[in-house]
Design an enzyme around this catalytic site. Structure first.
Site, PDB file in Angstrom:
ATOM      1  N   GLY A   1       0.804  -1.233   0.000  1.00  0.00           N
ATOM      2  CA  GLY A   1       0.000   0.000   0.000  1.00  0.00           C
ATOM      3  C   GLY A   1       0.832   1.276   0.000  1.00  0.00           C
TER       4      GLY A   1
ATOM      5  NE  ARG B   1       4.437 -11.456  -1.801  1.00  0.00           N
ATOM      6  CZ  ARG B   1       3.283 -11.217  -1.203  1.00  0.00           C
ATOM      7  NH1 ARG B   1       2.644 -12.188  -0.580  1.00  0.00           N
ATOM      8  NH2 ARG B   1       2.721 -10.026  -1.220  1.00  0.00           N
TER       9      ARG B   1
ATOM     10  CE  LYS C   1      -4.657  -8.354  -0.127  1.00  0.00           C
ATOM     11  NZ  LYS C   1      -3.753  -9.238  -0.869  1.00  0.00           N
TER      12      LYS C   1
ATOM     13  CG  HIS D   1      -4.142   1.268   0.045  1.00  0.00           C
ATOM     14  ND1 HIS D   1      -5.373   1.395  -0.560  1.00  0.00           N
ATOM     15  CD2 HIS D   1      -3.599   2.505   0.064  1.00  0.00           C
ATOM     16  CE1 HIS D   1      -5.546   2.658  -0.900  1.00  0.00           C
ATOM     17  NE2 HIS D   1      -4.502   3.357  -0.522  1.00  0.00           N
TER      18      HIS D   1
HETATM   19  P1  ADP Z   1       0.148  -3.009  -3.134  1.00  0.00           P
HETATM   20  O1  ADP Z   1       1.054  -3.803  -4.006  1.00  0.00           O
HETATM   21  O2  ADP Z   1       0.801  -1.830  -2.501  1.00  0.00           O
HETATM   22  O3  ADP Z   1      -0.624  -3.860  -2.168  1.00  0.00           O
HETATM   23  P2  ADP Z   1      -2.128  -2.955  -4.999  1.00  0.00           P
HETATM   24  O4  ADP Z   1      -2.028  -2.518  -6.405  1.00  0.00           O
HETATM   25  O5  ADP Z   1      -2.237  -4.431  -4.751  1.00  0.00           O
HETATM   26  O6  ADP Z   1      -0.922  -2.345  -4.147  1.00  0.00           O
HETATM   27  O7  ADP Z   1      -3.371  -2.258  -4.314  1.00  0.00           O
HETATM   28  C1  ADP Z   1      -3.629  -2.368  -2.927  1.00  0.00           C
HETATM   29  C2  ADP Z   1      -5.005  -1.883  -2.622  1.00  0.00           C
HETATM   30  O8  ADP Z   1      -5.142  -0.492  -3.011  1.00  0.00           O
HETATM   31  C3  ADP Z   1      -6.123  -2.592  -3.378  1.00  0.00           C
HETATM   32  O9  ADP Z   1      -6.509  -3.786  -2.751  1.00  0.00           O
HETATM   33  C4  ADP Z   1      -7.202  -1.546  -3.323  1.00  0.00           C
HETATM   34  O10 ADP Z   1      -7.811  -1.529  -2.051  1.00  0.00           O
HETATM   35  C5  ADP Z   1      -6.439  -0.249  -3.502  1.00  0.00           C
HETATM   36  N1  ADP Z   1      -6.378   0.119  -4.944  1.00  0.00           N
HETATM   37  C6  ADP Z   1      -5.446  -0.238  -5.846  1.00  0.00           C
HETATM   38  N2  ADP Z   1      -5.728   0.244  -7.074  1.00  0.00           N
HETATM   39  C7  ADP Z   1      -6.884   0.939  -6.950  1.00  0.00           C
HETATM   40  C8  ADP Z   1      -7.720   1.688  -7.864  1.00  0.00           C
HETATM   41  N3  ADP Z   1      -7.386   1.819  -9.143  1.00  0.00           N
HETATM   42  N4  ADP Z   1      -8.839   2.260  -7.366  1.00  0.00           N
HETATM   43  C9  ADP Z   1      -9.180   2.145  -6.047  1.00  0.00           C
HETATM   44  N5  ADP Z   1      -8.432   1.470  -5.156  1.00  0.00           N
HETATM   45  C10 ADP Z   1      -7.308   0.863  -5.581  1.00  0.00           C
END
Ligand code: ADP
Length: 458
Positions: free
Chosen positions: A165, A291, A237, A235
């Site tokens: 996040g 992973r 879980k 962001h």
């Molecule tokens: P990280 O690798 O930092 O975990 P992610 O791309 O997996 O980043 O995104 C983490 C979280 O951020 C997602 O589960 C969601 O809650 C939020 N998020 C990511 N992209 C978007 C988007 N385009 N719009 C709204 N929320 C987003």
């Protein structure tokens, strides 16, 4: 042949790996820092080697120490676990160069998928829908503003090398976008050593749906269904469940196959996760994790497939033990991430656990390395346990989780158990009616009318 595995990680995941190895008759070496000398993985592994001082940089991220530990103990393979070097392509490469088997995907797949921009491009080529946004990285504010106006504000600025996040900023206007790019880029540089950022349409009410896949080196790929990980704070879980209460069987089958065939086209092997946002009937790919994931447990619970054992078998060159047809989905599973943090302020709470009683009984699984008398070190991630429940249906699983959370007693430190106790009773959660913003924007910002039910949990 794999006879001995060096575990290049700590905490609950190190223990999870050791348990799988023991059941497979494979010897284990716990590579640990000075701060983890008294840890459960060190006690339960067949051998242990100290790889450096408490700081992760000097120990769990120290490739030279880890490879030396593998050499002196005569290990055949290295499992990187989750976090630390698990998504470091160079580590996968040097492990192989030094004659060890890396228990994970190829260095090439880690590299391509580790950069979210190249990952998105690979997904577009594989025919997977992605969130609308810039095609590559942002090279100027003007270019970003032009794209943002085309896709419509609000937009999200994201770091190409991002994770956890970090390096993510929302912008509602041209002016905010300029500032967001600067902030996200410098945060990305500080955290990941890569200042590249890109922009995406900011979705207002999506669910986070991810698909677990498993592939072997013979071109076989299966999926283990989806997990709903929409309950997030910053962001990150908080509680995950499988299957998602927001999908129909048709959507579930559709997205499972989208992820499975994308992995097949990539020639991907080992465990991996495709993450999507799902809004108004449409899925959008956001990233792939090359992973094992913290929440892999709930996929194991609903399929009966041990993901760690499959990863080890695949690394040995064996074929997957399952075909898609014989993956049987049964019931419902949930996982609460229990952190050593205050349940309302989220201030970290490392320190000595004075008393500890884990819940048990039918359908309850606790993946944790802690025990009474254990001191949670201040140097690492604050997660101390994963509480998982499984039942024939969601209602039964929820009732079991409520019961297990009431039994859980962790004294001496603050934990997020009271947060979970409150969360599992929230009407929106009980109804399965939530999206990625709900926990933070509604649940956590509500005034707390009633104190959580009392339990022995600190
Ligand atoms: P990280 O690798 O930092 O975990 P992610 O791309 O997996 O980043 O995104 C983490 C979280 O951020 C997602 O589960 C969601 O809650 C939020 N998020 C990511 N992209 C978007 C988007 N385009 N719009 C709204 N929320 C987003």
């Amino acid at each position: 042949m794999i006879k001995k595995i060096l575990i290049a990680n700590r905490g609950e995941i190190a223990l999870r790996l050791i348990r799988a190895c023991k059941e497979m008759g494979i010897a284990t070496v716990a590579a640990h820092s000075v701060a983890d000398e008294d840890s459960m993985p060190v006690r339960l592994a067949d051998e242990s080697v100290c790889i450096g001082p408490a700081s992760s940089k000097a120990s769990y991220l120290n490739m030279v120490s880890l490879l030396s530990a593998a050499t002196i103990t005569g290990a055949d393979a290295i499992h990187p676990g989750i976090g630390f070097l698990a998504e470091n392509a160079q580590f996968a490469e040097v492990t192989k160069e030094h004659g060890f088997i890396f228990i994970g995907p190829s260095a090439e797949h880690i590299r391509v998928m580790g950069d979210k921009i190249t990952a998105k491009q690979a997904m577009i080529e594989a025919g997977v829908p992605v969130v609308p946004g810039s095609e590559g990285d942002i090279t100027s504010t003007e270019q970003a503003q032009k794209i943002a106006r085309q896709i419509g504000y609000p937009v999200l600025v994201k770091a190409a090398g991002g994770g956890g996040g970090k390096g993510m900023k929302v912008a509602h206007s041209d002016a905010e976008l300029e500032e967001a790019i600067g902030l996200a880029s410098s945060e990305a540089m500080a955290c990941f050593g890569n200042p590249s950022v890109y922009i995406e349409k900011y979705l207002s009410h999506p669910r986070h749906i991810e698909v677990q896949i498993l592939g072997d080196k013979h071109g076989n790929v299966i999926h283990l269904g989806e997990r709903d990980c929409s309950l997030q704070r910053r962001h990150q879980k908080v509680l995950e469940e499988a299957p998602s209460p927001g999908l129909t069987p048709e959507l579930r089958a559709y997205i499972g196959e989208v992820a499975r065939s994308a992995a097949e086209k990539l020639g991907y092997y080992s465990a991996g996760t495709f993450e999507f946002l799902y809004e108004d009937g449409r899925f959008y790919f956001i990233e792939m994790n090359t992973r094992l994931q913290v929440e892999h447990t709930i996929s194991e619970e609903i399929t009966g497939i041990d993901l760690v054992k499959e990863m080890i078998r695949v690394a040995k060159g064996e074929k997957l033990g399952y075909t898609q047809k014989n993956v049987r989905f049964h019931g419902h599973a949930m996982q609460c991430r229990i952190n050593a943090e205050h349940a309302e302020t989220f201030i970290p709470s490392p320190g000595r656990i004075t008393d500890y009683v884990a819940p048990g009984g039918f359908g309850v699984r606790v993946d944790s390395h802690v025990y009474a008398g254990y001191t949670v070190p201040a140097h690492y991630d604050s997660m101390v346990a994963k509480l998982i429940t499984k039942a024939d249906d969601r209602a039964g699983c929820l009732a079991r989780m409520k019961r297990a959370l009431q039994e859980y007693a962790v004294l001496g430190i603050n934990t997020t158990i009271p947060l979970h106790q409150r969360l599992v009773k929230a009407p929106a959660f009980v109804a399965g009616d939530y999206n990625i913003h709900w926990l933070e924007k509604e649940f956590l910002s509500e005034p707390k009318a009633a104190a959580p039910e009392t339990s022995a949990a600190a």
